[in-house]
Scaffold this active site. Structure first.
Site, PDB file in Angstrom:
ATOM      1  N   LYS A 140      15.385 109.692  23.443  1.00 29.13           N
ATOM      2  CA  LYS A 140      15.986 108.902  24.519  1.00 29.13           C
ATOM      3  C   LYS A 140      16.425 109.843  25.636  1.00 29.13           C
ATOM      4  O   LYS A 140      17.511 110.405  25.584  1.00 29.13           O
ATOM      5  CB  LYS A 140      17.163 108.088  24.000  1.00 29.13           C
ATOM      6  N   THR A 173      13.001 100.359  -0.633  1.00 26.87           N
ATOM      7  CA  THR A 173      12.415 101.235   0.381  1.00 26.87           C
ATOM      8  C   THR A 173      12.829 102.655   0.060  1.00 26.87           C
ATOM      9  O   THR A 173      13.931 102.900  -0.418  1.00 26.87           O
ATOM     10  CB  THR A 173      12.928 100.875   1.783  1.00 26.87           C
ATOM     11  N   GLU A 221       9.685  95.623   3.984  1.00 24.48           N
ATOM     12  CA  GLU A 221      10.458  94.455   4.421  1.00 24.48           C
ATOM     13  C   GLU A 221       9.580  93.313   4.932  1.00 24.48           C
ATOM     14  O   GLU A 221      10.084  92.235   5.220  1.00 24.48           O
ATOM     15  CB  GLU A 221      11.436  94.855   5.543  1.00 24.48           C
TER      16      GLU A 221
END
Lengths: 547, 547
Positions: free
Chosen positions: B440, B183, B327
């Site tokens: 968040k 990756t 993945e």
């Protein structure tokens, strides 16, 4: 990569959640069929598993048999039984009762789930079943037939009612047994074929490949091929993988109801053996109906006559041949013509073959002397196959050891199909005979089927079967047994000339032995029962003319 | 059932025998592309395997790297290397050279097969590669660049010439390593994902399912997605399973050559990331060509803008979204709208989602507090997936132990995708952000992507990136970094009102912090590199206005 086993419970969970609105539609003979969503099937499969475990004590790899038509409850059993770790044993309701009893006892089934309409078949068997502790009855039918039987009798709907609608399906070994099915076995005892979770999962993926049946959630599949016949060619599993709706005929397999359900429910795909289609075609000729939705028809079990294929083409139903057997799960070949012949005259020839092997099925041809034969479209040999959804043994010899008879499995583990045929360089199979029926004449093979087809092309011949009989000079020679039509005048010399004419049959293959019979004996599934003819010949029971 | 392992050699044998006339067509920039049949590919893969084993000493699970474009030789390497038991390591030629060198050394590649046209990239790397013993060069390019290097240099064609055209492929464990891909990793070192024979085989079956890409031997697939990018989304393997022709662009990835190869070779399917299609669309607008053959376009890598999808629809090219990652092999979802919305207004909405999970991919959403979220199409959580072609670990920690970092794998083994999104009750995924980019704020999540898209809809905004920055009261709040178009007049207040207008963005999600930047920093694969922005903010390098 994650080591996630390929389990039937995963197919169930996927189908009932992500394709929860897809439906299993079961014909009831009334105006409104029963409709059950995949979500409901999933919930009821969980309920059934709870009932089997908690109320009936099913555990481990216990065998649970089904004696059922194609319907929603049978689909529930298909998923509940293997997902909980037990083994689904589908019983062929067309078998002679004594064979059915033998099979149930051999598999040691602890439970039988039966449709009410099949109790007239089941009830007389029960006294002969040694392992069955419970009978579960689903759907309409006279329960009084079960009065006084030894196993405990339960109502399917009462068993599942109120049970939890989810089940914590166990993580099983993907190679563990999921389902089993006995071959009808024209010789010797029936033989059990055991499907694993892995084999069913892989087979389902193959069925869904565009090159195979290639169905999606836009489709509705009319599943005429019985669920007791090689898992309905894998359709219940494959449809749950992709959300294909299933239209289930239950016991309404006659041409009239089939035409009615096609018109009403508009399936896009259907799967069945040729005889069903022959009847449907006649029905549509007499009472035309709107069957335009049905564009793809998978035909297997035996070859589709070219005339039938052409007749369906005219109706806009594209027939696609497939070949397989109980031992091959069953998908062995699918006859999608290769790109380079599409639109040419050759296309129809390719469609008449049994089809091309998918990547999961390796094939080879073995000749009369055990030699490997080329894929030249001409060399005929016994077909042997290998792959992850091909049987490697039969169930239950002594001490439940797997059975690997030498006439069924090669030394290196390939399945001997018992079919004789040719393979083209691009992998298309044409079957010409059964290995046990082929006539081994002087080191060469004569196809009994070829002789039969040539004979049946004569206008005076109603049916004809050709079997091998011993011959001092050639080892074996063909015996032609002929059923003449009423008022037919042809004699054996005329028929023999007919075979020889226009090179239909090579001269050395022409039969010398001929006999007239009343009808060709048939097996329980309607195939020619040639062993009866061979026996009658051996016992001098046939009036044979030599010409 | 027979215990036949799912091996890449079986895909190769099947494709090169039963689909021997199917072709890999490689664009050469000249009038005639190179055409190589699957039969030839099969023979040359065997020759390559002999050369790797006998001439270069490849054995066991040695890693053999490829630094290649999409072309026939790369397909040969795809099959030869895993089939012989070694591990194919595809190198991403877009990575920065130092990262490439790190990756080759980490994988301990013994051989690199490189296209001649990529020697300008490879040659300067070689002094930094510690494990590479052999370089094999294929296709045009200046060999003098390799003068004086340490590894031995071979010509691909000289190596394979004269070698046997069959190879006795070993029966491997299906769980053994077949291929690997790193990756690009915006944080930390690149991570190696190792694909097994089993995972690639199953993934290929999935790709071929009618519900996925659903290709058959009637198709030609234009494989634009690079072979070094998650195995070209599995297409080289999937096509060999079913005889799909492959059209390979080699290094000719510009819109002009792509349009030319579509017109000349008439592919029916294509697969690429959106930017490629955006360029092709502009090209076709300027120089219209006959691209009518191309009816199905698979777009992945990032979401396809609705305008692009509509533009392709008008050209008769049906765009189908797919989502996945290195993945996930990569097929995680495919956006085929469910039956009940086809033909309705909802159909387009479904096509804009990332798609539905297939049976082989289980999914769940985890919320900010680690709680499991419902599939209601509204609750946004981090996507976690499980399945037989989903990574369970990364390659090579200390002592080649598998790496299972806690931010990438849950305790029960599911892959944490790092993507944040919602899932509908029928299993359609919509991604809203990356987990690391989501803001968040006071226990709730604000999607940075949603803010960016809303900002970029303003006519004065060229580009915009939104990142989380620390906030005393809320934990985190969004910082809007904006690139204005030349001559733009909008100020932050205007942009903020624009976001608030018509309920585009909920009020509590509106950014208070704003800054103008010259351009949004990008990663090697062209994605916004938000960690650079976060760092510049942390270092006080941005001129931030609060409104």
């Amino acid at each position: 990569m994650q080591d996630v086993p390929l389990l039937i419970s995963r197919i169930l969970s996927h189908g009932s959640a992500l394709h929860g609105t897809s439906q299993v539609i079961t014909w009831t003979g009334e105006s409104e069929p029963q409709r059950r969503s995949f979500a409901e099937i999933g919930a009821r499969a969980a309920q059934l598993a709870h009932a089997l475990r908690d109320d009936l004590g099913v555990e481990g790899d216990d065998r649970v048999a089904t004696l059922m038509w194609n319907n929603a409850e049978h689909v529930e059993a298909y998923f509940a039984i293997p997902s909980m770790g037990a083994v689904l044993h589908t019983l062929n309701l067309r078998l002679p009762p004594e064979q059915l009893a033998w099979i149930v006892n051999h598999a040691a089934d602890r439970v039988v789930i039966a449709n009410g309409s099949l109790l007239p078949l089941l009830a007389p068997l029960l006294p002969h079943l040694t392992s069955v502790e419970h009978v579960v009855v689903s759907g309409p039918g006279d329960r009084s037939l079960l009065a006084g039987v030894t196993p405990r009798v339960h109502e399917y709907e009462e068993l599942v009612a109120g049970k939890p609608t989810t089940y914590d399906w166990p993580e099983l070994d993907e190679r563990s047994a999921a389902a089993m099915c006995y071959t009808s076995g024209t010789t010797g005892d029936p033989k059990g074929v055991v499907y694993s979770h892995r084999s069913i999962y892989l087979h389902s993926m193959q069925v869904n490949m565009a090159q195979s049946m290639g169905l999606t959630d836009q489709d509705t599949s009319l599943v005429v091929v019985p669920q007791f016949h090689v898992n309905a060619w894998g359709l219940p599993h494959a449809t749950f993988m992709t959300g294909v709706n299933m239209l289930m005929p239950d016991r309404f397999l006659q041409p009239g109801p089939l035409a009615a359900m096609i018109e009403k429910e508009q399936p896009t795909h259907a799967a069945a053996v040729p005889t069903i289609w022959q009847g449907l075609l006649a029905e549509l000729g007499e009472r035309p109906r709107d069957v335009g939705s049905l564009t793809q028809v998978t035909i297997g079990g035996s070859a589709c006559p070219p005339s039938l294929m052409e007749a369906f083409d005219k109706l806009g139903m594209r027939v696609c041949h497939a070949w397989g057997m109980t031992e091959t799960s069953p998908l062995g070949t699918v006859a999608r013509p290769p790109a380079h012949v599409v639109g040419t005259e050759q296309e129809f020839e390719y469609r008449l073959t049994q089809g091309r092997f998918p990547a999961g099925v390796e094939a080879r041809l073995t000749g009369p002397g055990g030699e490997r034969l080329p894929w030249d479209g001409e060399s005929a040999g016994e077909l042997e196959v290998r792959g992850p959804w091909i049987a490697g043994a039969y169930y239950g010899g002594e001490g439940a050891q797997p059975l690997r008879p030498a006439d069924k499995f090669s030394e290196d583990g390939w399945l001997k199909t018992g079919d004789v045929g040719t393979i083209t360089p691009d992998g298309f199979l044409t079957l010409t005979d059964r290995a046990k029926d082929v006539i081994k004449s002087g080191g060469e093979w004569i196809s009994s089927v070829e002789l039969e087809n040539a004979l049946m092309a004569h206008p005076d011949v109603a049916e004809a079967a050709v079997v091998a009989v011993p011959d001092d000079k050639w080892g074996e020679r063909p015996l032609a047994t002929v059923v003449l039509k009423d008022g037919a005048t042809a004699d054996f010399a005329v028929l023999r000339s007919f075979l020889a004419d226009e090179g239909r049959i090579a001269k050395w293959q022409l039969p010398e032995r001929w006999t007239i019979i009343e009808s060709v004996p048939k097996t329980s599934v309607g195939k020619f029962d040639k062993k009866v003819l061979r026996r009658r010949y051996a016992e001098g029971d046939l009036d044979v003319t030599r010409i």
